[in-house]
Scaffold this active site. Sequence first.
Site, PDB file in Angstrom:
ATOM      1  N   HIS A 100       0.833  -1.204   0.000  1.00 52.58           N
ATOM      2  CA  HIS A 100       0.000   0.000   0.000  1.00 52.58           C
ATOM      3  C   HIS A 100       0.872   1.260   0.000  1.00 52.58           C
ATOM      4  O   HIS A 100       1.568   1.545   0.966  1.00 52.58           O
ATOM      5  CB  HIS A 100      -0.897  -0.020   1.242  1.00 52.58           C
ATOM      6  CG  HIS A 100      -1.830   1.132   1.344  1.00 52.58           C
ATOM      7  ND1 HIS A 100      -1.717   2.091   2.318  1.00 52.58           N
ATOM      8  CD2 HIS A 100      -2.904   1.466   0.592  1.00 52.58           C
ATOM      9  CE1 HIS A 100      -2.692   2.976   2.182  1.00 52.58           C
ATOM     10  NE2 HIS A 100      -3.427   2.618   1.135  1.00 52.58           N
TER      11      HIS A 100
ATOM     12  N   GLU B  33       1.285  -0.600  -5.216  1.00 54.38           N
ATOM     13  CA  GLU B  33       0.205   0.338  -5.541  1.00 54.38           C
ATOM     14  C   GLU B  33       0.719   1.701  -5.990  1.00 54.38           C
ATOM     15  O   GLU B  33       1.724   2.205  -5.477  1.00 54.38           O
ATOM     16  CB  GLU B  33      -0.703   0.519  -4.317  1.00 54.38           C
ATOM     17  CG  GLU B  33      -1.913   1.389  -4.615  1.00 54.38           C
ATOM     18  CD  GLU B  33      -2.637   1.863  -3.369  1.00 54.38           C
ATOM     19  OE1 GLU B  33      -3.875   1.927  -3.417  1.00 54.38           O
ATOM     20  OE2 GLU B  33      -1.977   2.159  -2.361  1.00 54.38           O
TER      21      GLU B  33
ATOM     22  N   ASP C 152      -1.256   5.420  -6.463  1.00 54.93           N
ATOM     23  CA  ASP C 152      -2.383   6.343  -6.536  1.00 54.93           C
ATOM     24  C   ASP C 152      -2.014   7.418  -7.550  1.00 54.93           C
ATOM     25  O   ASP C 152      -0.874   7.909  -7.549  1.00 54.93           O
ATOM     26  CB  ASP C 152      -2.640   6.994  -5.177  1.00 54.93           C
ATOM     27  CG  ASP C 152      -3.177   6.008  -4.156  1.00 54.93           C
ATOM     28  OD1 ASP C 152      -4.122   5.272  -4.494  1.00 54.93           O
ATOM     29  OD2 ASP C 152      -2.665   5.977  -3.024  1.00 54.93           O
TER      30      ASP C 152
ATOM     31  N   HIS D 108      -1.076  10.207  -3.201  1.00 49.47           N
ATOM     32  CA  HIS D 108      -2.343   9.672  -2.689  1.00 49.47           C
ATOM     33  C   HIS D 108      -3.532  10.583  -2.893  1.00 49.47           C
ATOM     34  O   HIS D 108      -4.655  10.130  -3.085  1.00 49.47           O
ATOM     35  CB  HIS D 108      -2.224   9.332  -1.200  1.00 49.47           C
ATOM     36  CG  HIS D 108      -3.477   8.745  -0.634  1.00 49.47           C
ATOM     37  ND1 HIS D 108      -4.332   9.450   0.186  1.00 49.47           N
ATOM     38  CD2 HIS D 108      -4.043   7.528  -0.807  1.00 49.47           C
ATOM     39  CE1 HIS D 108      -5.353   8.691   0.501  1.00 49.47           C
ATOM     40  NE2 HIS D 108      -5.216   7.516  -0.083  1.00 49.47           N
TER      41      HIS D 108
ATOM     42  N   GLU E 262      -4.380   3.252  -8.966  1.00 53.43           N
ATOM     43  CA  GLU E 262      -5.722   3.731  -8.625  1.00 53.43           C
ATOM     44  C   GLU E 262      -5.960   5.085  -9.266  1.00 53.43           C
ATOM     45  O   GLU E 262      -5.150   6.004  -9.118  1.00 53.43           O
ATOM     46  CB  GLU E 262      -5.916   3.857  -7.115  1.00 53.43           C
ATOM     47  CG  GLU E 262      -7.303   4.370  -6.756  1.00 53.43           C
ATOM     48  CD  GLU E 262      -7.516   4.671  -5.286  1.00 53.43           C
ATOM     49  OE1 GLU E 262      -8.472   5.406  -4.964  1.00 53.43           O
ATOM     50  OE2 GLU E 262      -6.723   4.189  -4.453  1.00 53.43           O
TER      51      GLU E 262
END
Length: 311
Positions: free
Chosen positions: A19, A46, A48, A61, A152
């Site tokens: 994460h 990950e 973002d 993020h 994401e």
Amino acid sequence: MCTTYSEKNSKKRKTVIAHRGASGYLPEHTIEAKIMAHGINVDFIEQDLVLSKDDVPIVIHDIYLDDVTDVATKFKGRNREDGRYYVIDFTLRELKKLKVSERFNPKTKKQVYPNRFPKNTGNFRLSTLEEEIEIIKALNKTMDKNIGIYPEIKAPKFHKNEGKDISKIILKTLEKHGYNSKNDNCILQCFDSEELERIRKELNSNLFLVQLMESEGEVKKLSHFASYANGIGPWYKQIVRKKNGKYVFSELVKKAHELNLVVHPYTLRADNLGGFNSFEELLGVLLFDANVDGAFTDFPDKMVKFLDANN
């Protein structure tokens, strides 16, 4: 009496998702945190993503800069009326001038997780999606690994209001680097269900898609999610809570699996246990008793070690 994970241990391989990288140890979303996660042998790392003023996908993020960088010092006065500094108001060249630090409260300047990497230490920088893909692919080559990416799309409606189609831009970047299908070791996620459905049906993406979830009411939408997504990413407390010393499980995982949806809950933190006695207890109950398919964690080394010991 609670059942323990050792009594129900599943042999099915669980997916370890770093994460924001190894964010329990280094500032989130920095290249250094991603390299550390790669060395830990996770399954996915990950990213973002938000857009810069010049339409470059930036790995960060939030749509804001002022809680992880020194933007308020370097570009004083470039904030909007709400006092926040937005990534979208800065070019890539300007963003590269910023120093990244451990997450902090922009008003009090206090570090969110005080026992993590000391704020204002080091010389960390923002990176682009393309830069991160190149580094992960290069490390895969030199270390003979096949670690995937888990991008994401953040705030698509915000970007649309700013005149930008973030999904089209990100898909183009992913396609450029060979991420086109469900077999390409890339999982694309988004909280906005309308946008994720658009990605599948209007933008014709064949990637593995995960619908992120944040509210209890979304459980009723699982069948619809399954019409375009391959998995769900709920908050872990939508799956299991600890109440009066007992584990209370929802039907979410069972219902998702009946629809052939994988379940990757977020976010497991060793320094924020959410009522559990230990990180190992949280991991065991969620991964084995609840039988999720994998999870996002700030501490991927601990999750890898736990799985190695219990498989």
